[in-house]
Design an enzyme around this catalytic site. Structure first.
Site, short mmCIF file in Angstrom:
data_model
loop_
_atom_site.label_atom_id
_atom_site.label_comp_id
_atom_site.label_asym_id
_atom_site.label_seq_id
_atom_site.Cartn_x
_atom_site.Cartn_y
_atom_site.Cartn_z
N GLN A 78 11.18 4.37 1.98
CA GLN A 78 10.76 5.50 1.14
C GLN A 78 9.08 5.36 -0.13
O GLN A 78 9.10 5.03 -0.76
CB GLN A 78 11.72 6.42 0.41
CG GLN A 78 11.40 7.58 -0.19
CD GLN A 78 12.77 8.27 -1.50
OE1 GLN A 78 13.63 7.75 -1.31
NE2 GLN A 78 11.90 9.42 -1.67
N PHE A 79 7.95 5.79 0.88
CA PHE A 79 7.17 5.50 0.32
C PHE A 79 6.48 6.75 -1.23
O PHE A 79 5.97 6.34 -1.90
CB PHE A 79 5.96 6.35 1.69
CG PHE A 79 5.79 7.24 1.78
CD1 PHE A 79 4.43 8.26 0.91
CD2 PHE A 79 6.16 7.77 2.82
CE1 PHE A 79 4.85 9.48 1.39
CE2 PHE A 79 6.36 8.86 3.06
CZ PHE A 79 5.04 9.86 2.35
N THR A 80 7.54 7.80 -0.93
CA THR A 80 7.36 8.37 -2.52
C THR A 80 7.45 7.92 -3.32
O THR A 80 7.61 8.36 -4.44
CB THR A 80 7.77 9.78 -2.23
OG1 THR A 80 9.58 9.37 -2.16
CG2 THR A 80 7.30 10.13 -1.38
#
Length: 150
Positions: A78-80
């Protein structure tokens, strides 16, 4: 490397209408990767998560680890988790590693996690539009950053 760890009664990941992973009691781990991350971050984080005593023992005290309860896990990239919200209302993800760096590190993380846990884990699919479902148990949600070990 950042991780959001959620103790779950059940969790699943669905990609394009197909369940990619499904577990009962265990952990859902959302993992964020930045360019500076390396094998040392992975080893430290995997060991920390697998051995974290956040499951209830026979006396209903959080004293057991994922290993102790023979729990399962799902790991989703999850890059966020590296969102910067300093300026304006639109988050910037400039600190998140690009796929050419992040994918090999994510795959290494999954492999290291399986080795620490001693069994296969569920995963998402890097870069896919995933539907993650979970029943948070507790709720217990913990954030860990490998760059802040204190």
């Amino acid at each position: 490397m950042r991780a959001v760890i959620q103790r779950v009664s059940e969790a699943s990941v669905t990609i394009e209408g197909v369940k990619n992973a499904e577990i009962g009691k265990g952990l859902l781990v959302l993992i964020g990767i930045e360019d500076e991350d390396n094998s040392q971050d992975i080893a430290w984080l995997c060991k920390k998560i697998v051995n974290m005593r956040i499951f209830n023992d026979a006396n209903d005290v959080m004293n057991d680890s994922l290993l102790d309860v023979n729990g399962d896990a799902i790991v989703v990239s999850q890059f966020t988790l590296y969102a910067s919200t300093k300026k304006g209302n639109r988050p910037s993800y400039i600190k998140a590693a690009k796929p050419d760096v992040a994918i090999p590190l994510y795959e290494e993380f999954v492999s290291a996690f399986e080795k620490e846990l001693g069994k296969k884990i569920g995963t998402g699919k890097f870069g896919a539009d995933m539907k993650v479902s979970l029943l948070n148990d507790g709720p217990v949600t913990i954030i860990i950053d490998s760059k802040n070990k204190s």
